[in-house]
Each structure stands twice: as C-alpha cells, then as structure tokens.
Design a protein around this motif. Sequence first.
Motif, mmCIF file in Angstrom:
data_model
loop_
_atom_site.group_PDB
_atom_site.id
_atom_site.type_symbol
_atom_site.label_atom_id
_atom_site.label_comp_id
_atom_site.label_asym_id
_atom_site.label_seq_id
_atom_site.Cartn_x
_atom_site.Cartn_y
_atom_site.Cartn_z
ATOM 1 N N PRO A 3 42.807 -35.697 69.145
ATOM 2 C CA PRO A 3 41.761 -36.712 68.910
ATOM 3 C C PRO A 3 40.524 -36.531 69.777
ATOM 4 O O PRO A 3 39.411 -36.763 69.315
ATOM 5 C CB PRO A 3 42.477 -38.032 69.237
ATOM 6 N N GLN A 4 40.703 -36.135 71.055
ATOM 7 C CA GLN A 4 39.562 -35.971 71.964
ATOM 8 C C GLN A 4 39.676 -34.620 72.677
ATOM 9 O O GLN A 4 40.780 -34.180 73.028
ATOM 10 C CB GLN A 4 39.511 -37.085 73.025
ATOM 11 N N TYR A 17 32.077 -33.890 75.966
ATOM 12 C CA TYR A 17 33.043 -34.886 75.487
ATOM 13 C C TYR A 17 32.849 -35.070 73.987
ATOM 14 O O TYR A 17 31.736 -35.327 73.525
ATOM 15 C CB TYR A 17 32.848 -36.230 76.197
ATOM 16 N N ARG A 18 33.924 -34.922 73.238
ATOM 17 C CA ARG A 18 33.876 -35.135 71.791
ATOM 18 C C ARG A 18 35.091 -35.954 71.365
ATOM 19 O O ARG A 18 36.222 -35.559 71.612
ATOM 20 C CB ARG A 18 33.847 -33.807 71.052
ATOM 21 N N ASP A 19 34.829 -37.118 70.787
ATOM 22 C CA ASP A 19 35.875 -37.988 70.243
ATOM 23 C C ASP A 19 35.846 -37.833 68.723
ATOM 24 O O ASP A 19 34.949 -38.339 68.051
ATOM 25 C CB ASP A 19 35.619 -39.443 70.647
ATOM 26 N N ARG A 21 38.007 -38.861 66.387
ATOM 27 C CA ARG A 21 38.581 -39.925 65.558
ATOM 28 C C ARG A 21 38.069 -41.310 65.929
ATOM 29 O O ARG A 21 38.365 -42.293 65.241
ATOM 30 C CB ARG A 21 40.106 -39.901 65.660
ATOM 31 N N GLY A 22 37.330 -41.405 67.031
ATOM 32 C CA GLY A 22 36.791 -42.702 67.427
ATOM 33 C C GLY A 22 37.825 -43.680 67.914
ATOM 34 O O GLY A 22 37.585 -44.891 67.903
ATOM 35 N N ASP A 23 38.997 -43.167 68.362
ATOM 36 C CA ASP A 23 40.050 -44.074 68.811
ATOM 37 C C ASP A 23 40.329 -43.911 70.295
ATOM 38 O O ASP A 23 41.434 -44.147 70.762
ATOM 39 C CB ASP A 23 41.333 -43.841 68.013
ATOM 40 N N GLY A 24 39.304 -43.479 71.036
ATOM 41 C CA GLY A 24 39.492 -43.295 72.463
ATOM 42 C C GLY A 24 39.688 -44.588 73.219
ATOM 43 O O GLY A 24 40.162 -44.581 74.360
ATOM 44 N N ASP A 28 37.578 -45.053 79.762
ATOM 45 C CA ASP A 28 37.021 -43.705 79.833
ATOM 46 C C ASP A 28 38.170 -42.726 80.053
ATOM 47 O O ASP A 28 38.740 -42.643 81.138
ATOM 48 C CB ASP A 28 36.010 -43.638 80.972
ATOM 49 N N THR A 69 43.459 -34.473 74.327
ATOM 50 C CA THR A 69 44.460 -35.530 74.250
ATOM 51 C C THR A 69 45.382 -35.268 73.065
ATOM 52 O O THR A 69 44.977 -34.668 72.062
ATOM 53 C CB THR A 69 43.800 -36.905 74.104
#
Length: 447
Positions: A3-4, A17-19, A21-24, A28, A69
């Motif tokens: 996901p990240q 930093y790249r997320d 799925r937007g579920d981080g 932080d 992650t």
Amino acid sequence: MLPQVFVLSAQGDRLVYRDFRGDGGSEDLAAAFYRRITALPGARAPVFLAQGGRHFAHVRHAGLYFVATLLPGAAPFLAVEFLCRLVALLRDYCGALNEKTLGLNFALVYELLDELLDYGYIQTTSPEVLKNFVQTDPVLGQPFSLLDLSTVGLFGADTQQSKVAPSCAAARPVLPLRGEQGVRPEVFLDVVERLTVVIAVNGSPMKTDVQGEIRLKSFFPGCSEMRIGLTEEFCVGKTELRGYGTTVRVDECSFHNSVKLEEFERSRILRVNPSQGELTLMQYQLADDLPSVLPFHLFPTINHDSSGRLHVYLKLRCDLPPKSHAVNVCLHLPVPRATLSLAQELSSPEQTAALQPNSKSIEWVVPRAQGGSQLSALFKLEVPGLSRAMLRELGPANLSFEVPAYTCSGLQIRFLRFAGPQPKLPYRWVRYVTHSESYVVRLSAAG
C-alpha cells in the motif's frame, strides 16, 4: 500488495513517500517506522510488525531506508525482493544513489514508482519494459569524466596511467540522456568481497568469513550473449579438486536465474544475455579457511600508572603483497568513559587521530597503507581514577578498509567475451576489490 512505499534518510527525514491506496491513516507511517527501527537492537530484521496488523519491510542502502508496508497475508520476501530491485533500478536511472541524487531526481523517482506499482500491486521491475514508459531524464549532480582524478574511489584509480576505472565510472545513469551523442558502450564486471574477521587477544583468528559477489553493469544496449571465464581451478566445497594449479575454493555459491551454467561444470564459464543495468551474476561464501594471510595484524601494548595516565601503543602491520595497498583505513578504539583528553604521536604526517567525545572512542585514520609496511601510533589518555574495571572498557579495536585490485579468495576472471559479431565492441572493465567494515581485534583488559 504494497500500500505504501517510502524512502527515509539516516536521520529519519522523509525523502520519498507514495501512498498507492490512500489508507495510510492519520498517523505518519514514516515517522512510526523510524521510531520503531531506531528502538530495535543491533540485529534488525528486514520485516517486523507495526501497529494495526500492518508490517514494515525495509532494506538499507547508502545510509538510506527503503521501506514498504504490507497488509496481513502478504508475502514478506516479495516485499524485500521488490525493495532490492527498486534500489537497483534507481541506481540504473540516477547513477550514484544517495540523499542528494534523490532530491535532484524526485520527479524521476515518482514516475518510476507509478510505473512499478498500480494501486499497490507490482506491475513490472524489468528495465527493458520501463524504459519504454519512463520519460523523465535524470539530473546529474556532477558530470563524470575519466580525466577527473580528484577522487580516489573504491577501486583506487590514483592516476590516469593506472588504466583502472574508478568507482564513479559505473555510478552514472545507464540510459543515455536525450540528445546525448557519442556515448561509448561500456561493460563493468566487478568482483567484490566483504571480509569479516574476529581476532583473539593472543592474535589467533577466531572467525574469518568472506562474502563475495560478481556484479555486471552494462551500458551496452542490444548486447549479445556474454561469456565470462572464471579461474579454472575454482571449486565449490572441500571434496572437489580441479586441475594442477593453486585451487580457488569456496564453501558455497549461487547464481542469478538468467545465468546459463551448461559450461560451468566443465570449463568454469558463465553465459548470460545481459540487459542494460546492474546484475549480480554470482554470490559465494568462504569461511575459516582463507588461502591468503589476513590483510592486517595489530600489535597493541597497554601501560598505565597510578596517576591516571593510560598509554596505548598500536603497531599496525599491513601483510598485503608489496604491490598491493589498502585505502581509507580507519581504526576505531573504544576507551574508558572517564577519559578527559588525548595526546598522540603518529608515525607519518598524513595520518590523523581524534577522540570522539560522544562515543568515547579514538578514530585513527590512515589514507593509504602499502603492502609490507608498518604503521604505529601512541595514544596518551588522561583517565582520572583509573581502575581495572575502567581498563575493561578499552577495546576491542575495529578496522575498516578497502583493498583495490585484490581478492582474499583468489578468484580471478580469465576472460570476458561476446559471442557472435558485434556492431561496435564495447569497452570492458574487470575490477576487483576487498573491503571490510568488521575487522575486530580483541585487546587484553589487564594491560
């Protein structure tokens, strides 16, 4: 699924930093990872559990943390392998990989990540596929030139006449910049060995271990099959004996899945069709039975008196062959925590030594040590209330160094050839280096 994905500096600064799925979540994750990794003991596992059932996988390169992650059920080794390939790709595209080059090439790094992963799912890590989609040119911090002799690299090119490509020669982008003309094709084949040693108080080796790699980095597009000949007397294990010359033996070895081994058993020849970029062709290990003498021997003499003065005399002998030399030699020696000051007498003016107040240790730096030479240093320490318990805080000594054009195992490359006709034969560089970050010498606590 990853996901990240992010990259941190050694101080925990977030560089990339790249997320996906937007579920981080609100926390932080980069800061949470850095808190946990710095709280772990020295032996840090590449994958460990974080909060909420989420795992962190990470690898370290050039002092940077490359982190991904993982959700429950994801394969941890897949994440570690992806991060290793990400490091290799960034080196191919950006050249030298460090905090500065990442800052200069952040647009290229994000474009690569977007092509590698889609909604956290890995799409490809093939350089041949990616070069059709990645359009951003790398930003070079300092243009490379073989005529630039200001830096003595890992492979020790001191002068232009040495005919040895320095380390920075291969630390540049693999793909040419748009509009760049006349770039000569080159192939670098490096034999890199990492030496780990522990020496007892009486001077006898307790542990010797060599971890070796044969790395290929190609700047040659459309390369045909390459044939690499190793030492004919190369054998794996103690039961195998080959030829009549000096045997080069390793305990075990493994190969990249793209290497063809049809001629390896008979002629010790590796065959590979390399694409542009870096590839580890072979890894090998040798433990406790080196065919050559150890590069360095340390002879310490420790004296102290009742007034709190501690005298440490170190004689460092370089047992390399006379034509070889070591560079960037650094001896790290812990001293009693109560030490207040240091006086020193060094055997040559180019050497330096200093007392590090934070770690309470002496760092003795020798830029170059010729094979067969002997160096010495006398350190006079002021230690109020010196006791036998304080003396036990002295040592062990740890050496770090690099030895260009030398291998402890004796492994050599016989030839590097291309099968079939070539439109333009590339320049071929074969380089050797042995380095160590863990060369530990135990000292007598009694003095």
